[in-house]
Enzyme design. Structure first.
Site, PDB file in Angstrom:
ATOM      1  N   HIS A  68      35.683  -6.134 -60.816  1.00 19.69           N
ATOM      2  CA  HIS A  68      35.574  -5.331 -59.616  1.00 19.69           C
ATOM      3  C   HIS A  68      34.271  -5.616 -58.703  1.00 19.69           C
ATOM      4  O   HIS A  68      34.056  -5.010 -57.732  1.00 19.69           O
ATOM      5  CB  HIS A  68      36.025  -3.867 -59.760  1.00 19.69           C
ATOM      6  CG  HIS A  68      36.497  -2.942 -58.419  1.00 19.69           C
ATOM      7  ND1 HIS A  68      35.742  -2.146 -57.875  1.00 19.69           N
ATOM      8  CD2 HIS A  68      37.281  -3.549 -57.632  1.00 19.69           C
ATOM      9  CE1 HIS A  68      36.535  -1.690 -56.995  1.00 19.69           C
ATOM     10  NE2 HIS A  68      37.446  -2.418 -56.724  1.00 19.69           N
ATOM     11  N   LYS A 112      31.044  -6.629 -56.774  1.00 23.21           N
ATOM     12  CA  LYS A 112      30.910  -7.604 -55.462  1.00 23.21           C
ATOM     13  C   LYS A 112      29.388  -7.805 -55.145  1.00 23.21           C
ATOM     14  O   LYS A 112      28.856  -7.240 -54.273  1.00 23.21           O
ATOM     15  CB  LYS A 112      31.338  -6.859 -54.230  1.00 23.21           C
ATOM     16  CG  LYS A 112      32.761  -6.065 -54.550  1.00 23.21           C
ATOM     17  CD  LYS A 112      32.724  -4.689 -54.623  1.00 23.21           C
ATOM     18  CE  LYS A 112      33.886  -3.898 -54.543  1.00 23.21           C
ATOM     19  NZ  LYS A 112      35.397  -4.562 -54.867  1.00 23.21           N
ATOM     20  N   ASP A 146      18.855 -17.186 -55.938  1.00 23.07           N
ATOM     21  CA  ASP A 146      17.759 -17.666 -56.633  1.00 23.07           C
ATOM     22  C   ASP A 146      17.219 -16.855 -57.718  1.00 23.07           C
ATOM     23  O   ASP A 146      15.991 -16.525 -57.941  1.00 23.07           O
ATOM     24  CB  ASP A 146      16.315 -17.841 -55.609  1.00 23.07           C
ATOM     25  CG  ASP A 146      16.736 -18.849 -54.502  1.00 23.07           C
ATOM     26  OD1 ASP A 146      17.601 -19.729 -54.723  1.00 23.07           O
ATOM     27  OD2 ASP A 146      16.308 -19.014 -53.334  1.00 23.07           O
TER      28      ASP A 146
END
Lengths: 201, 201
Positions: A150, A152, A157
């Protein structure tokens, strides 16, 4: 004699000052890297044209009916994603937004190593961009467990973290009330880098 | 004469040192408040007993069959929520976790001002704790729009931000792969404070 000693006193003071100044600079560098970025983006983002972010030809203006020019939460997010110069690690529950997919493809096309972790249930839904990424040669893995991946978040870099409530979907960007926190704070970035490595292996 | 000037030189050096040290301390205070907290919690959290967090009687040990004692992501989250001493502002998409509800009720019971913003669709589902909070006298508002209020953040005393992918549900805490970022970084906290005020009004 007194002139000599005055000169010595001034020199001693100058040496002490320069030593402490160097100490100050080193301490500040250790505590906070120069120009540490901390930013919060809120959604929904105004729907404007983002064509100029992908175009290398500013002389050919876009003729779409959307507003051109204003900086929005989406354009800021796209810019951060496209700032990747060596690696882009994505851990995104639902990824169906065409503009964010285009940004990831652009990053991949310039030779940046892109890795995508996503939820297996959402990777298969209509509109998912995971297939598009895979067709372009990007390695996209799904978790094999029955529970949801779940997260996000994105790591640019390995030094810039983008994380929050926003799934990379059209609804997330244009409709819902959402947030994306953008930070280079090492104490916050490091755990996400380690978690990505753990989930990837 | 030379002894006198040596003493003067030493005094000058000492004054210069103390002045620069004071400058250093003031600069550090301005750049980063003492002990700024930056922490990341990952989920799922191990299922252990959290009874001791709510009990004021350490002499009466809990006899439930769960493991007692270990610090987990959930216990850290509960501790942060319960550290509120003046205000607790919650902006949570789905709120059905009984332990997190208990923590909010405990905070409310000690006189802290609690405000809850949630999604109207999810406030009505079975297991939602929004009704429990309202019955206790906590002001909980739902957005009136057709889109989702998808945030999942908490502001403790307006100075500590808890935000991430985690909905305050049992699945979120015990099953899913989730994150909660905990920070006192003013540049990150301030925008969330302003967004909460905007959404609340």
């Amino acid at each position: 004699m007194s002139v000599l000693w005055t000169a010595r006193a001034l020199c001693l003071g100058a040496v002490a000052l320069s030593l402490v100044a160097e100490l100050l600079v080193r301490l500040l560098r250790r505590l906070r890297p120069a120009g540490t970025l901390n930013e919060v983006l809120f959604f929904p983002s105004e729907v404007v044209c983002v064509q100029h972010l992908f175009s290398s030809l500013p002389a050919c203006p876009c003729i779409c009916p959307l507003r051109h020019g204003p900086e929005t939460s989406l354009s800021r997010l796209l810019r951060h994603v496209m700032s990747a110069s060596s690696s882009l690690d994505l851990c995104i529950f639902a990824f169906s937004n065409a503009n964010l997919c285009r940004a990831v493809l652009a990053v991949h096309a310039k030779g940046v190593t892109v890795r995508v972790l996503t939820d297996k249930d959402y990777a298969a839904i209509t509109g998912s961009q995971i297939g598009v990424l895979r067709k372009a040669g990007i390695c996209a893995r799904c978790d094999s467990s029955s529970v949801h991946m779940h997260h996000k978040f994105a790591l640019v870099d390995g030094r810039l973290l983008l994380t929050g409530s926003l799934n990379w979907t059209l609804t997330g960007v244009q409709s819902n009330m959402e947030n994306v926190l953008v930070t280079e704070e090492p104490d916050l970035v490091r755990p996400f880098v380690e978690e990505f490595h753990r989930l990837w292996e």
